[in-house]
Design an enzyme around this catalytic site. Structure first.
Site, PDB file in Angstrom:
ATOM      1  N   SER A  56       0.838  -1.197   0.000  1.00 26.44           N
ATOM      2  CA  SER A  56       0.000   0.000   0.000  1.00 26.44           C
ATOM      3  C   SER A  56       0.879   1.256   0.000  1.00 26.44           C
ATOM      4  O   SER A  56       1.726   1.422  -0.859  1.00 26.44           O
ATOM      5  CB  SER A  56      -0.966  -0.045   1.187  1.00 26.44           C
ATOM      6  OG  SER A  56      -1.986   0.921   1.058  1.00 26.44           O
TER       7      SER A  56
ATOM      8  N   ASP B 193      -6.063  -3.566  -2.199  1.00 29.58           N
ATOM      9  CA  ASP B 193      -5.005  -3.219  -1.252  1.00 29.58           C
ATOM     10  C   ASP B 193      -4.352  -4.460  -0.633  1.00 29.58           C
ATOM     11  O   ASP B 193      -5.027  -5.352  -0.111  1.00 29.58           O
ATOM     12  CB  ASP B 193      -5.607  -2.346  -0.148  1.00 29.58           C
ATOM     13  CG  ASP B 193      -4.540  -1.617   0.643  1.00 29.58           C
ATOM     14  OD1 ASP B 193      -3.663  -2.286   1.220  1.00 29.58           O
ATOM     15  OD2 ASP B 193      -4.599  -0.376   0.699  1.00 29.58           O
TER      16      ASP B 193
END
Length: 762
Positions: free
Chosen positions: A95, A240
């Protein structure tokens, strides 16, 4: 190679691409390696060989966790590592950690990173659309309406919403700046070998990128479910990486790390009193999943590893407007591990040589391609997509042009996401473009709202709805119907049929219904109101001037009826019905960056309406008008110049129903809206506005003023203002997600004044 069960944690690794591991298929859109291969237990390095590592010291790998806006703290950690001359031999990130790690691994300096994050904001990162200048002209025309809701997909199985609040294309624009290495890369060939982690939304497993276009890989790694639409990659739907491996220590081991420096930003759970909405509960669920896999990663750390824990407190993972505030927090956390980090320090000369090599990135491979190949598309014609691009086979690759091509493809409004890669086949170099069509298309519904008040008792509203069917045939035919109720009620339906693959030429039959009031003033006193009803059938032929504009020639056949709603009987029109038969022409140029508060660019519209009595029209006349604007900014200050001119073009004067109606905010401010009606108009204005503040959910907050001068000749009602009219205004404006909002005061020479409030286009 036979697949083995994935190791604990379900991590899958994308193998490095080499021509030898292509698996041919009949007419394959993307000759590619096997999509996923399992990670090898035991920490061996997969894919391309790792960079040579100096003998005599441990291999040190930096692991950067996800954490949204909290992730800028990683930059502070990097600053301390450089101060202490701690070598970084490989980087694994998830991320926001993949963003900072990817920038550093590709050779970006820390000062450059600090400067870049200092200019970021929530709106800059998560704004839905690419730069407006790159949109197709038909999508730009949407901005001239008061539509503001997202597109809602209309299909036989019901209504569908996009997969995320934003598509992520604007995010990718920012990521391309962070990615110091444009183009498709094997991540072992970066100055610092690098890995990024995403999550397969279908399988629920981690996916580790070993190659790719760095900006797109970063985007996949931080596609927060519900906020940013998932990324399509080789048939996988990726979100993510924090959901499965937020602190990828296992990935660092697989890269051959002897010592791991892990930076964990933490994922604080929300308090009970904050769990008051669906969004809050959903966010808490994601936080719980993230914390669970982080605990497993922390448990895998060895005594020789170093854990750095920035104390970010309540700093929100979504606060991208204050990223630089976390950098000193990261520095402080790293300094708390000074003693252990200093043990890893290497001599100054050796460190300087290492960093020089890590900043020396080989240039991208810009050799010409032999073919541009699109992944299979269900609706959009690949020939149209190829015609949209400026990159062509046989020509050297320009990275700026290629990036612009991706924005232009997305700007057509047909795709959720656009990506590319270079493929090396025997005797052939291929540019593969993966343009993912909107899963909730091809038919869309949008809504809008317009409100206005003059604080004198007149308040109006308009509700809008637009239904658009796209790619009805292989040339990209589009059928659009717009409906509006309120002060002005209308129904417009147009079938837009391109005549060639490039969509340069088109034919467009159209049906229009409109009913609106027309106020008539004597001086500042409203003396009458007419009810104007119009029905038209029209046929246009035209050409699109790529993204710059369009030109049309057409014919209109219609009927118009005007009746007196209020006012003295002697003002009643003698002949209430009017037959309309006219040739029309329009040229539109649109290159402003925003319709609401343009800061750069230019635009112009020219219209000609030639009523033909010989064809059955009630009156014979030709009406022409021109509108143009130009905007330029200096910092937060903008100058916007505008002109308007209109008149009969030779021959008879304009009949009353075809006259120009003028007056109102920025249209001779100080007069009531529509107060000035005449047979010709000349007008110029200078508008200045300053962008006061930057807000998370507002494009901008502006304060400004205007200076205006104009003339409305041949007035409909004798005694109305003539000669040179001077006026000006002062206003406060908000560029909000539901449209522009204005609160303004206008005053004209002679004492006329008016207050204005608008939501929507004035």
């Amino acid at each position: 190679m036979a697949e083995e069960p994935p190791p604990q944690g379900g991590t899958l690794r994308l193998p490095s691409y080499t021509p030898s591991n292509i698996v041919p298929a009949p007419n394959p859109p993307f000759p590619a390696p096997a999509l996923l291969a399992p990670a090898t237990p035991g920490g061996s390095v997969e894919g391309a060989a790792a960079k040579a590592h100096p003998v005599g010291r441990p291999k040190i790998c930096l692991v950067l966790s996800g954490g949204g806006a909290r992730g800028a703290a990683h930059i502070g950690v990097l600053k301390v590592l450089e101060e202490l001359r701690v070598p970084v031999d490989c980087i694994a990130g998830t991320s926001m950690g993949s963003l900072v790690g990817g920038a550093y691994a590709s050779g970006m300096s820390i000062p450059d990173m600090e400067e870049l994050v200092g200019g970021l904001s929530t709106s800059a990162i998560f704004k839905e659309r690419p730069p407006r200048q790159d949109l197709a002209i038909r999508r730009k025309l949407d901005d001239h309406t008061n539509l503001f809701t997202p597109e809602i997909g209309v299909r036989s199985d019901g209504l569908l919403l996009p997969k995320g609040a934003v598509s992520g294309v604007q995010l990718e624009t920012v990521l391309r700046k962070l990615a110091n290495t444009p183009g498709y890369r094997n991540f072992d060939t970066l100055p610092i070998p690098y890995r990024a982690v995403a999550t397969d939304l279908v399988a629920g497993t981690a996916v580790v990128f070993t190659e790719g276009e760095l900006a797109n890989v970063m985007r996949a790694s931080m596609s927060v479910p519900g906020a940013v639409a998932p990324t399509e990659y080789q048939g996988k739907l990726l979100v993510d990486g924090g959901l499965t491996d937020n602190l990828p220590v296992d990935v660092a081991r697989a890269m051959g790390a002897d010592i791991v420096i892990a930076v964990n930003l933490g994922t604080p759970l929300m308090k009970r009193e904050d769990l008051t909405s669906l969004i809050g509960v959903t966010s808490q669920m994601l936080n719980i999943l993230t914390e669970q896999n982080v605990r497993a990663s922390l448990a895998s750390l060895r005594p020789s590893d170093i854990l750095i824990l920035p104390e970010l407190g309540e700093f929100s993972a979504g606060d991208f407007d204050h990223l630089p505030k976390t950098i000193p927090i990261g520095e402080e956390a790293a300094r708390r591990q000074h003693a252990r980090l200093a043990e890893l320090s290497i001599p100054p000369d050796e460190y300087a040589t290492l960093r020089a090599a890590q900043r020396n990135l080989s240039p991208p491979d810009l050799r010409p391609v032999d073919e541009i190949r699109f992944a299979p598309m269900e609706r959009v014609s690949p020939a149209f997509a190829a015609a949209t691009m400026e990159t062509h086979p046989g020509e050297p690759i320009s990275q700026a042009t290629l990036d612009r091509d991706m924005r232009r493809l997305f700007g057509t409004g047909d795709f959720e996401h656009v990506n590319y890669r270079f493929l090396e086949e025997p005797g052939k170099r291929v540019l593969g473009v993966e343009a993912i069509e909107k899963s909730y298309g091809p038919n869309y519904l949008r809504f809008g709202l317009g409100l206005s008040s003059d604080f004198r008792g007149d308040a109006y509203f308009n509700l809008l709805a637009s239904y658009r069917r796209t790619w009805i045939n292989s040339l990209g035919a589009e059928w659009r119907t717009d409906a509006q109720v309120g002060q002005t009620s209308s129904l417009t339906s147009e079938f837009y049929q391109p005549l060639d693959t490039r969509q340069r030429f088109f034919i467009a039959p159209r049906f229009e219904l409109e009913r609106r009031p027309v106020n008539v003033f004597s001086g500042s006193q409203r003396i009458a109101q007419y009810d104007l009803r119009r029905t038209d059938l029209a046929l246009d032929v035209g050409t699109q001037i790529t993204k710059y504009g369009e030109g049309r020639l057409g014919f209109v056949l219609g009927h118009q009826n005007a009746s007196l709603s209020t006012g003295p009987a002697f003002l009643s029109p003698g002949n209430e019905s009017t037959e309309r038969r006219a040739f029309t022409a329009r040229v539109l140029v649109d290159q402003v960056d925003s319709i609401n508060f343009p800061r750069f660019g230019y635009g112009a519209t020219m219209n000609v309406y030639s009523s033909q009595g010989a064809l059955g029209a009630t009156d014979t006349y030709t009406k022409g008008d021109l509108t143009a604007t130009y905007a330029h900014s200096f910092g937060n200050n903008t100058i916007n110049l505008g002109v308007r001119a209109g008149s009969n073009l030779g021959g008879p004067a304009l009949p009353p129903y075809a006259m120009f109606q003028w007056g109102g905010f920025l249209q001779q401010s100080g007069y009531s809206t529509g107060q000035l009606i005449g047979g010709n108009i000349q007008f110029a204005r200078l508008v200045y506005y300053n962008k006061l503040v930057r807000q998370t959910f507002l494009e901008g907050v502006y304060a400004g003023f205007s200076l205006e001068a104009g003339r409305v000749g041949a007035p409909l009602v004798p005694g109305n203002p003539t000669g040179l009219l001077k006026s000006g205004s002062a206003f406060l404006g908000l560029d909000s997600p539901i449209g522009p909002f204005y609160l303004a005061y206008g005053r004209a020479a002679g004492g006329s004044y008016a207050f204005y409030l608008f939501l929507g286009k004035p």
